[in-house]
Design a protein around this motif. Structure first.
Motif, short mmCIF file in Angstrom:
data_model
loop_
_atom_site.label_atom_id
_atom_site.label_comp_id
_atom_site.label_asym_id
_atom_site.label_seq_id
_atom_site.Cartn_x
_atom_site.Cartn_y
_atom_site.Cartn_z
N ALA A 186 15.36 -14.73 -23.20
CA ALA A 186 15.88 -14.87 -21.87
C ALA A 186 15.08 -16.66 -21.23
O ALA A 186 15.62 -16.54 -20.08
CB ALA A 186 14.88 -14.57 -20.51
N GLY A 187 14.56 -17.60 -22.10
CA GLY A 187 14.64 -18.14 -21.81
C GLY A 187 13.25 -19.16 -20.43
O GLY A 187 13.48 -20.25 -19.92
N ASN A 188 12.15 -18.16 -20.61
CA ASN A 188 11.33 -18.21 -19.76
C ASN A 188 9.96 -17.88 -19.83
O ASN A 188 9.20 -17.93 -19.10
CB ASN A 188 11.86 -16.53 -18.41
CG ASN A 188 12.52 -16.52 -17.54
OD1 ASN A 188 12.76 -17.99 -16.94
ND2 ASN A 188 13.03 -15.79 -17.12
N SER A 189 9.75 -18.61 -21.13
CA SER A 189 8.58 -18.40 -22.10
C SER A 189 7.94 -20.09 -22.26
O SER A 189 9.12 -21.10 -21.91
CB SER A 189 8.68 -17.82 -23.48
OG SER A 189 8.40 -16.44 -23.23
N PHE A 190 7.47 -20.16 -22.46
CA PHE A 190 6.19 -22.00 -22.37
C PHE A 190 5.59 -21.90 -22.98
O PHE A 190 4.17 -21.17 -23.56
CB PHE A 190 6.19 -21.85 -21.15
CG PHE A 190 6.05 -23.25 -20.64
CD1 PHE A 190 6.51 -25.00 -20.35
CD2 PHE A 190 4.55 -23.61 -20.78
CE1 PHE A 190 6.33 -26.01 -20.67
CE2 PHE A 190 4.46 -25.28 -20.26
CZ PHE A 190 4.56 -26.30 -20.11
N ILE A 191 5.40 -23.07 -24.04
CA ILE A 191 3.93 -23.43 -24.57
C ILE A 191 3.63 -24.76 -23.83
O ILE A 191 4.57 -25.82 -23.75
CB ILE A 191 3.88 -23.41 -25.47
CG1 ILE A 191 4.34 -21.89 -26.57
CG2 ILE A 191 3.01 -23.90 -26.64
CD1 ILE A 191 4.11 -22.01 -27.68
N GLU A 192 2.52 -25.28 -23.48
CA GLU A 192 2.06 -26.15 -22.75
C GLU A 192 2.29 -27.90 -23.64
O GLU A 192 1.39 -27.42 -25.03
CB GLU A 192 0.75 -25.90 -22.59
CG GLU A 192 0.03 -27.68 -21.44
CD GLU A 192 -2.09 -27.32 -21.16
OE1 GLU A 192 -2.08 -28.67 -20.30
OE2 GLU A 192 -1.65 -26.84 -21.92
N ASN A 193 2.66 -28.41 -23.00
CA ASN A 193 3.35 -30.19 -24.55
C ASN A 193 1.52 -31.23 -23.78
O ASN A 193 1.48 -31.26 -22.85
CB ASN A 193 3.84 -30.58 -25.06
CG ASN A 193 4.19 -31.73 -25.13
OD1 ASN A 193 2.94 -32.30 -25.22
ND2 ASN A 193 5.24 -32.82 -24.23
N PRO A 194 0.22 -30.89 -24.81
CA PRO A 194 -0.29 -31.46 -23.00
C PRO A 194 -0.05 -33.56 -23.87
O PRO A 194 -1.08 -34.19 -22.70
CB PRO A 194 -1.89 -31.29 -24.09
CG PRO A 194 -1.52 -31.05 -25.83
CD PRO A 194 0.63 -30.41 -25.85
N HIS A 195 1.11 -33.77 -24.49
CA HIS A 195 1.10 -35.16 -24.74
C HIS A 195 1.94 -35.56 -24.09
O HIS A 195 2.69 -36.56 -23.74
CB HIS A 195 1.64 -35.34 -26.66
CG HIS A 195 0.90 -35.22 -26.95
ND1 HIS A 195 -0.85 -36.14 -27.25
CD2 HIS A 195 0.37 -34.11 -27.53
CE1 HIS A 195 -1.10 -35.20 -27.88
NE2 HIS A 195 -1.00 -34.11 -27.88
N ALA A 196 2.50 -34.94 -22.74
CA ALA A 196 3.94 -34.76 -22.08
C ALA A 196 3.49 -36.34 -20.86
O ALA A 196 2.77 -36.07 -20.34
CB ALA A 196 4.41 -33.71 -20.73
N PRO A 197 4.75 -37.08 -20.93
CA PRO A 197 5.53 -37.03 -21.07
C PRO A 197 6.41 -37.05 -22.52
O PRO A 197 7.61 -36.93 -22.27
CB PRO A 197 7.41 -37.75 -19.92
CG PRO A 197 5.64 -38.71 -19.86
CD PRO A 197 4.52 -38.01 -19.79
N SER A 198 5.03 -38.01 -23.29
CA SER A 198 6.02 -38.01 -24.80
C SER A 198 6.03 -37.36 -25.32
O SER A 198 5.39 -35.79 -25.54
CB SER A 198 4.26 -38.87 -25.12
OG SER A 198 4.03 -40.04 -24.68
N PRO A 199 6.95 -37.38 -26.81
CA PRO A 199 6.59 -36.04 -27.77
C PRO A 199 5.60 -35.27 -28.01
O PRO A 199 4.94 -36.54 -28.43
CB PRO A 199 7.84 -36.62 -28.37
CG PRO A 199 8.68 -37.65 -28.38
CD PRO A 199 7.66 -38.50 -26.82
N ASP A 200 5.55 -33.87 -28.28
CA ASP A 200 4.55 -33.63 -29.34
C ASP A 200 4.47 -33.53 -30.60
O ASP A 200 5.57 -32.62 -30.79
CB ASP A 200 4.05 -31.58 -28.47
CG ASP A 200 3.04 -31.36 -29.19
OD1 ASP A 200 2.68 -31.80 -29.75
OD2 ASP A 200 2.30 -30.69 -28.17
N PRO A 201 4.01 -34.17 -30.73
CA PRO A 201 4.10 -34.25 -32.96
C PRO A 201 3.67 -32.94 -33.48
O PRO A 201 4.54 -31.92 -34.63
CB PRO A 201 3.32 -34.26 -33.72
CG PRO A 201 2.00 -35.10 -32.91
CD PRO A 201 3.22 -34.56 -31.27
#
Length: 493
Positions: A186-201
Motif C-alpha cells: 500500500a506504500g503507507n509504511s515508514f522507517i525514520e531516517n535520522p540523517h535526513a535529508p542526507s542519505p542513510d547508509p
C-alpha cells in the motif's frame, strides 16, 4: 456501561471524525469498550491527526484499569499510494541507537528478518506506531505468551520456539547483525531516517509496482479471481465489457494483432507505419483497478539525445492516469554523468529527462538521491527541484514529530530553506544527473550543444556491481549473434 455523568460517544461520531476534514486541534474521542483479556470495560481513545510530512492517521489507544491491558493501533485515513514500498534496514552488531528509529507499520505491511527466516505477516500485527526495538519486543512477547501451556502439550515445538526466541532477543539487543525489512504494497509504511535529508547508509528504500494479487488484497479488485485472469490475459477485455481494440495507426491486420497479442504481427503491421507525429492507441489493463483501458504511444527523436518512446494511459473506470517515457534502441555500453551549472532563470527552464535509473546530486546541499528514488520523469530543472522537495517532505515523515530533538528540527528547517534558495538563484549551484544506462538528458540553451559551456557530459565504464544490479551480467546474446552472423553470411554472393 455506566450511563451516569459519563459522556456517551457512539460509533457514528467516531466515523464522522475520521471522514471530516483534518485540522490541527482535532477532538479526542473516548469510547468505553470491553477488554479482551478480563472481559471488563476499558477505555478506547481515538485521535485523527496528521503526522507532518507523512500521512493522515487514526490513532486508537485502549487501556483497561482492571487488568492493566494496554495496546495501540494506527489506521490510515488517507489514500493508498500509487506504488508499494520496501524498506531494508541493515543493523550491525553493537549498534544500539538504530533500535530507537520510529516505525510506522500499516495493516498491509509485512516485516521480515531473513537471517532468522522470520516473517510477521500483515494479519499477525495490525497497524502500529512504534520503534524497531518495540516491534521486535512485541513479536517476542507474543511468541512466548503461551509457552507454558505449549510445553505441556507439545514439548518439542516449545523447545524450538525457545531456541528461536533466544536468537530473536539476541537481535533485539544488537548482539548479532541482521536485516530488518518492512514491505508494504500500500506504500503507507515508514522507517525514520535520522540523517535526513542526507542519505542513510543503513537504510535502503525501493518503490515497486503492485502485482494483481496485491491489488486484490488491497481491495482494488472486487473479485479476487480477476487477479489471475488479468495476469494471464494482459490487455484482453473482460467478458462483461464490450471492449473493441482500436488504433490510429495501422489497418485491420494491426487491430487483430493487438487483440491477439502477437508481437510479430504487431511489428509487421503497425511499427512500420510509425512516425513522430503519429500516435498508436492499443488496449491495455489499468494498473489500479485492472479494468481494460487505452494506452497511447508514439516514438520520437529528441535532438542531441536519442530515440524515445512516450506512453500515456487513461482509465475511464477509476480515473487513473499514468505517463511514461521509455528509452529506445540498444542499451548503451557506458554510463553517463550530466553536470549543469545553474546560474540564471533560463537554466531553471531547461528541459530535463530523468530516467528510472538516474541519481540526482546537488553538491552545495550535500544532497544525493539514489537511482529510482523519484522514478522517471520529463520536467524542467525547476520542476525537478520542486519534486525533490515534495518527495523528501513526504518520505521523511517524522521531521517535525513531537519526539524529535530540537537540533534535528532546526537541521531540517535549515535544509528546507537552502533547498528553496536554489530556485531563487541567490547563488550559483550545480545539478548532477548520474545515469548508469545513459538514458537521461538536460537540454542545451544554444543551437550547438558544444557551445553550451554550463553543460557537460561525461561517459564512464560501468562497474561489475552496477551491471549486476541492472541484470546485464546475466544477458547471453551468443546464440542471437551466431544466428545473425550466419544470416549475413548466407546473403553474401
Amino acid at each position: 456501561m455506566d450511563g451516569g455523568s459519563d459522556e456517551q460517544i457512539d460509533v457514528r461520531s467516531v466515523v464522522e471524525a475520521v471522514t471530516a476534514d483534518l485540522s490541527f486541534g482535532a477532538p479526542l474521542y473516548v469510547v468505553e469498550s470491553m477488554c479482551m483479556r478480563c472481559n471488563e470495560n476499558g477505555t478506547t481513545r481515538f485521535l485523527l491527526t496528521l503526522i507532518p510530512h507523512f500521512r493522515k492517521v487514526l490513532i486508537s489507544a485502549f487501556e483497561c484499569p482492571h487488568c492493566g491491558e494496554r495496546n495501540n493501533e494506527v489506521q490510515f485515513a488517507g489514500e493508498i499510494q500509487p506504488r508499494g514500498c520496501c524498506y531494508n534496514l541493515e543493523v550491525l552488531a553493537g549498534d544500539v541507537k538504530i533500535f530507537d528509529r520510529q516505525v510506522v507499520k500499516s495493516e498491509s505491511a509485512t516485516i521480515k528478518i531473513p537471517e532468522l527466516d522470520f516473517e510477521i505477516p500483515p494479519e499477525a500485527q495490525r497497524g502500529s506506531l512504534s520503534t524497531v526495538e518495540g516491534i521486535l519486543a512485541r513479536a517476542a512477547d507474543e511468541l512466548s505468551a503461551l509457552q507454558d501451556e505449549r510445553k505441556k502439550v507439545d514439548p518439542k515445538t516449545a523447545e524450538a520456539i525457545d531456541q528461536f526466541l533466544s536468537k530473536l532477543r539476541a537481535c533485539a539487543k544488537a548482539e548479532t547483525p541482521f536485516t530488518f525489512i518492512l514491505d508494504d504494497p500500500a506504500g503507507n509504511s515508514f522507517i525514520e531516517n535520522p540523517h535526513a535529508p542526507s542519505p542513510d547508509p543503513s537504510l535502503t528504500i525501493k518503490f515497486y509496482e503492485r502485482t494483481p494479487e496485491q491489488q486484490a488484497t488491497l481491495g482494488y479488485v472486487a473479485n479476487p479471481s480477476q487477479a489471475g485472469q488479468s495476469e494471464g490475459n494482459v490487455g484482453a477485455p473482460s467478458a462483461k465489457t464490450s471492449y473493441v481494440p482500436n488504433g490510429t495507426v495501422g489497418a485491420t491486420a494491426g487491430h487483430r494483432a493487438i487483440a491477439q497479442s502477437n508481437s510479430t504481427d504487431i511489428s509487421d503491421n503497425l511499427f512500420r507505419y510509425s512516425a513522430p507525429e503519429e500516435v498508436m492507441t492499443f488496449p491495455s489493463t489499468c494498473g489500479a483497478c485492472t479494468e481494460p483501458c487505452e494506452t497511447r504511444m508514439f516514438v520520437t527523436k529528441i535532438p542531441y539525445f536519442q530515440e524515445v518512446i512516450v506512453m500515456a494511459s487513461t482509465c475511464d473506470s477509476c480515473g487513473y492516469r499514468n505517463s511514461e517515457l521509455k528509452p529506445g534502441g540498444a542499451i548503451p555500453d557506458k554510463g553517463k554523468k550530466i553536470t549543469l551549472s545553474v546560474r540564471n532563470i533560463t537554466d531553471l527552464s531547461r528541459d530535463v529527462i530523468k530516467s528510472d535509473t538516474a541519481g540526482v546530486i546537488i553538491p552545495e546541499l550535500d544532497l544525493e538521491l539514489a537511482g529510482g528514488t523519484l522514478g522517471g520523469m520529463v520536467t524542467t530543472v525547476e520542476g525537478l527541484v520542486t519534486q525533490i522537495r515534495e518527495s523528501l517532505a513526504r518520505v521523511h515523515g517524522f521531521t517535525f514529530g513531537d519526539s524529535l530533538e530540537e537540533s534535528k528540527k532546526n537541521k531540517w528547517r535549515e535544509f528546507g530553506a537552502r533547498l528553496t534558495k536554489l530556485l531563487s538563484l541567490e547563488q550559483p549551484w550545480t545539478l548532477i544527473l548520474d545515469d548508469e544506462l545513459a538514458n537521461s538528458f538536460v537540454a542545451p540553451v544554444t543551437d550547438d550543444i558544444k557551445d553550451d559551456h554550463q553543460l557537460t557530459y561525461e561517459e564512464y565504464e560501468r562497474s561489475w556491481d552496477q551491471n549486476e544490479e541492472l541484470g546485464l551480467n546475466d544477458i547471453d546474446t551468443s546464440s542471437a549473434d551466431a544466428a545473425y552472423e550466419s544470416t549475413e553470411t548466407t546473403k553474401l554472393p
